[in-house]
Design a protein around this motif. Structure first.
Motif, PDB file in Angstrom:
ATOM      1  N   PHE A 321       0.825  -1.210   0.000  1.00  0.00           N
ATOM      2  CA  PHE A 321       0.000   0.000   0.000  1.00  0.00           C
ATOM      3  C   PHE A 321       0.863   1.265   0.000  1.00  0.00           C
ATOM      4  N   LEU A 322       1.949   1.242   0.779  1.00  0.00           N
ATOM      5  CA  LEU A 322       2.788   2.433   0.928  1.00  0.00           C
ATOM      6  C   LEU A 322       3.835   2.573  -0.174  1.00  0.00           C
ATOM      7  N   ALA A 323       3.959   1.567  -1.010  1.00  0.00           N
ATOM      8  CA  ALA A 323       5.014   1.578  -2.031  1.00  0.00           C
ATOM      9  C   ALA A 323       4.883   2.752  -2.998  1.00  0.00           C
ATOM     10  N   ASP A 324       3.665   3.216  -3.211  1.00  0.00           N
ATOM     11  CA  ASP A 324       3.432   4.268  -4.206  1.00  0.00           C
ATOM     12  C   ASP A 324       3.357   5.662  -3.607  1.00  0.00           C
ATOM     13  N   THR A 325       3.699   5.819  -2.343  1.00  0.00           N
ATOM     14  CA  THR A 325       3.633   7.140  -1.729  1.00  0.00           C
ATOM     15  C   THR A 325       4.946   7.466  -1.016  1.00  0.00           C
ATOM     16  N   THR A 326       5.299   8.733  -1.007  1.00  0.00           N
ATOM     17  CA  THR A 326       6.469   9.192  -0.248  1.00  0.00           C
ATOM     18  C   THR A 326       6.033   9.902   1.023  1.00  0.00           C
ATOM     19  N   LYS A 327       4.733   9.969   1.236  1.00  0.00           N
ATOM     20  CA  LYS A 327       4.206  10.716   2.382  1.00  0.00           C
ATOM     21  C   LYS A 327       4.325   9.946   3.694  1.00  0.00           C
ATOM     22  N   VAL A 328       4.186   8.630   3.633  1.00  0.00           N
ATOM     23  CA  VAL A 328       4.247   7.806   4.845  1.00  0.00           C
ATOM     24  C   VAL A 328       5.237   6.669   4.627  1.00  0.00           C
ATOM     25  N   LYS A 329       6.107   6.465   5.601  1.00  0.00           N
ATOM     26  CA  LYS A 329       7.074   5.370   5.539  1.00  0.00           C
ATOM     27  C   LYS A 329       6.872   4.471   6.762  1.00  0.00           C
ATOM     28  N   MET A 330       6.958   3.188   6.541  1.00  0.00           N
ATOM     29  CA  MET A 330       6.885   2.247   7.654  1.00  0.00           C
ATOM     30  C   MET A 330       8.293   1.797   8.019  1.00  0.00           C
ATOM     31  N   ILE A 331       8.643   1.952   9.271  1.00  0.00           N
ATOM     32  CA  ILE A 331       9.926   1.443   9.743  1.00  0.00           C
ATOM     33  C   ILE A 331       9.874  -0.078   9.640  1.00  0.00           C
ATOM     34  N   ASP A 342       6.117   6.654   9.847  1.00  0.00           N
ATOM     35  CA  ASP A 342       6.747   7.965   9.778  1.00  0.00           C
ATOM     36  C   ASP A 342       5.913   8.891   8.884  1.00  0.00           C
ATOM     37  N   PHE A 343       5.279   9.900   9.489  1.00  0.00           N
ATOM     38  CA  PHE A 343       4.463  10.875   8.773  1.00  0.00           C
ATOM     39  C   PHE A 343       5.172  12.231   8.670  1.00  0.00           C
ATOM     40  N   THR A 344       6.472  12.279   8.963  1.00  0.00           N
ATOM     41  CA  THR A 344       7.156  13.571   9.034  1.00  0.00           C
ATOM     42  C   THR A 344       7.218  14.285   7.685  1.00  0.00           C
ATOM     43  N   ALA A 345       7.054  13.552   6.567  1.00  0.00           N
ATOM     44  CA  ALA A 345       7.088  14.190   5.248  1.00  0.00           C
ATOM     45  C   ALA A 345       5.927  15.160   5.048  1.00  0.00           C
ATOM     46  N   PHE A 346       4.867  15.018   5.837  1.00  0.00           N
ATOM     47  CA  PHE A 346       3.764  15.972   5.751  1.00  0.00           C
ATOM     48  C   PHE A 346       4.178  17.361   6.252  1.00  0.00           C
ATOM     49  N   ASN A 347       5.211  17.358   7.126  1.00  0.00           N
ATOM     50  CA  ASN A 347       5.708  18.622   7.678  1.00  0.00           C
ATOM     51  C   ASN A 347       4.594  19.423   8.356  1.00  0.00           C
ATOM     52  N   LEU A 348       3.795  18.714   9.169  1.00  0.00           N
ATOM     53  CA  LEU A 348       2.686  19.341   9.889  1.00  0.00           C
ATOM     54  C   LEU A 348       2.872  19.135  11.392  1.00  0.00           C
ATOM     55  N   PRO A 349       2.312  20.031  12.210  1.00  0.00           N
ATOM     56  CA  PRO A 349       2.339  19.808  13.662  1.00  0.00           C
ATOM     57  C   PRO A 349       1.678  18.481  14.008  1.00  0.00           C
ATOM     58  N   HIS A 350       2.169  17.830  15.059  1.00  0.00           N
ATOM     59  CA  HIS A 350       1.694  16.498  15.382  1.00  0.00           C
ATOM     60  C   HIS A 350       0.191  16.481  15.661  1.00  0.00           C
ATOM     61  N   GLN A 351      -0.296  17.484  16.377  1.00  0.00           N
ATOM     62  CA  GLN A 351      -1.718  17.539  16.691  1.00  0.00           C
ATOM     63  C   GLN A 351      -2.563  17.583  15.422  1.00  0.00           C
ATOM     64  N   GLU A 352      -2.084  18.316  14.432  1.00  0.00           N
ATOM     65  CA  GLU A 352      -2.807  18.424  13.165  1.00  0.00           C
ATOM     66  C   GLU A 352      -2.824  17.074  12.435  1.00  0.00           C
ATOM     67  N   LEU A 396      -6.789   5.549   5.421  1.00  0.00           N
ATOM     68  CA  LEU A 396      -5.521   6.236   5.310  1.00  0.00           C
ATOM     69  C   LEU A 396      -5.349   6.829   3.919  1.00  0.00           C
ATOM     70  N   LYS A 397      -5.896   6.157   2.925  1.00  0.00           N
ATOM     71  CA  LYS A 397      -5.819   6.631   1.551  1.00  0.00           C
ATOM     72  C   LYS A 397      -6.452   8.009   1.412  1.00  0.00           C
ATOM     73  N   LYS A 398      -7.509   8.276   2.186  1.00  0.00           N
ATOM     74  CA  LYS A 398      -8.144   9.589   2.163  1.00  0.00           C
ATOM     75  C   LYS A 398      -7.156  10.667   2.599  1.00  0.00           C
ATOM     76  N   VAL A 399      -6.321  10.343   3.575  1.00  0.00           N
ATOM     77  CA  VAL A 399      -5.305  11.297   4.066  1.00  0.00           C
ATOM     78  C   VAL A 399      -4.249  11.528   3.015  1.00  0.00           C
ATOM     79  N   LEU A 400      -3.816  10.463   2.364  1.00  0.00           N
ATOM     80  CA  LEU A 400      -2.753  10.580   1.381  1.00  0.00           C
ATOM     81  C   LEU A 400      -3.210  11.343   0.133  1.00  0.00           C
TER      82      LEU A 400
END
Length: 400
Positions: A321-331, A342-352, A396-400
């Protein structure tokens, strides 16, 4: 009906171990499913947060519990040699860990055991070290017992976590750390520590007289041909300086039955530990927890093997599922059924990020709860039927 000694057919195995069965857990006072509103979460969000599984326990465990229930007398209960041999046999056959019956102290949970150890082996103001991001319930048992929390943050590099050994030794020395809480395998980053890593940490702790509490609750679920090393197996000297915390709860989905087995080889430490338990009036565990633990360790091996296959299938599903996105990475998980995302690529505050996931109908464990090092990360519990995971990934796809 099969004759004595006959192996089950393929069809019987599939029926026995149906990890895709959708078990309705709502309206059972399930913390995972029935308390969303009380926790300020949307009632319709798919709950993949808390670390319990959506699977029925092994059939033999269910039968052991039914036998207890049918007896209908639930008086004070303790264990005899058969219980100890079941526990010891599991760890000997699976990890080569040789122990003695006297080493086993039964407690309602590993957290309870940690709190007892902290109270027994430290004084108020003493330092206790852990490695963040780490299971969020460890911190309160340190700070609420008025001990000083010392953090040796793990290093996140190229999609994997490592130990900063220089910082580890410096803090144990300079902060006069009395106890080190080792999470092995690690929750939430799913690392299986190598024998070399464990040896280095253990030798440093021996050097400075620091007791090691090794939480090995996730030891049975390890992937990719890796090996879990029980801490005292790495070096014989470690046995005199360590408390090994185990439980069948994560492996066999028995958390609600409150039964843990704590191995303390050092008699002096064992006496101090049990003395601290006596202060709080702890006496015996409940009959159901003891019966379930014994049965799981005697008969649960095949169930566990099939569980791991199901979990690995779920891991592959997420990877695809995650292979086609750079937004979320699974350790890449080395152990546990808890995926660290890892959702840090969104570059958003954690609460958001948290609100974004909840609005999409997905309830994960917030990474910030494991320490500020977890900001931008979320923990996903994949111990669920495939259809549940597919529904979660669709959200999750809705988020991506």
């Amino acid at each position: 009906m099969r004759g004595v000694g006959q192996s089950p057919t393929v069809l019987e195995v599939l029926v026995m171990y149906n990890f895709d069965e959708l078990v309705d857990r709502r309206n059972t006072n399930s913390v995972k499913y029935d308390y969303a509103r009380e926790m300020g979460k949307p009632a319709n969000a798919i709950p993949l947060w808390i670390a319990d599984m959506d699977f029925k326990v092994p059939e033999e465990v269910e039968e052991a519990l039914m036998k207890c229930a049918e007896h209908a007398v639930y008086g004070y209960t303790d264990t005899k040699d058969d219980y100890n041999h079941a526990v010891m046999g599991w760890f000997l056959s699976n990890f080569g860990f040789r122990s003695e019956p006297d080493w086993i102290i039964k407690t309602p949970s590993i957290l309870y055991a940690m709190a007892m150890a902290i109270r027994a082996f430290t004084d108020e103001g003493d330092s206790v070290l852990l490695q963040k991001p780490i299971y969020h319930s460890f911190e309160p048992i340190i700070t609420r017992n008025d001990r000083k929390l010392i953090n040796n943050p793990l290093i996140y590099e190229n999609g994997k976590y490592y130990i900063d050994f220089d910082d580890f030794e410096r803090k144990i020395r300079d902060e006069n750390v009395k106890i080190f809480i080792l999470c092995s395998p690690h929750n939430p980053v799913a690392r299986v520590w190598t024998a070399d890593e464990l040896y280095k940490m253990g030798q440093i702790c021996l050097k400075y007289g620091c007791i090691v509490i090794s939480d090995e609750i996730h030891c049975d679920i390890v992937y990719n041909g890796l090996k879990h090393h029980m801490f005292t197996n790495v070096c014989r000297d470690f046995a005199q300086n360590a408390i090994i915390c185990t439980a069948p709860s994560k492996t066999f989905n028995l958390a609600g039955l409150q039964c843990s087995n704590i191995f303390i080889p050092n008699e002096a430490l064992r006496v101090k530990f049990t003395h601290e338990m006596d202060k709080l009036g702890h006496n015996r565990l409940n009959i159901m927890g003891l019966a379930a633990c014994k049965s799981a360790y005697l008969h649960g091996g095949s169930w566990l093997a099939h569980l791991k296959k199901h979990l690995q299938s779920n891991i592959r599903l997420i990877q695809k599922f995650l292979a086609d996105t750079t937004k979320v990475k699974m350790i890449e998980p080395e152990a546990t059924y808890l995926m660290w995302l890892d959702f840090t690529a969104f570059n958003l505050p954690h609460q958001e990020l948290d609100e974004m996931l909840l609005n999409a109908g997905l309830w994960l464990s917030s990474g910030i709860s494991f320490g500020e090092e977890g900001a931008g990360f979320f923990r996903m519990n994949i111990a669920c039927p495939t259809d549940t995971l597919k529904a979660a990934l669709n959200n999750l796809k809705k988020v991506l």
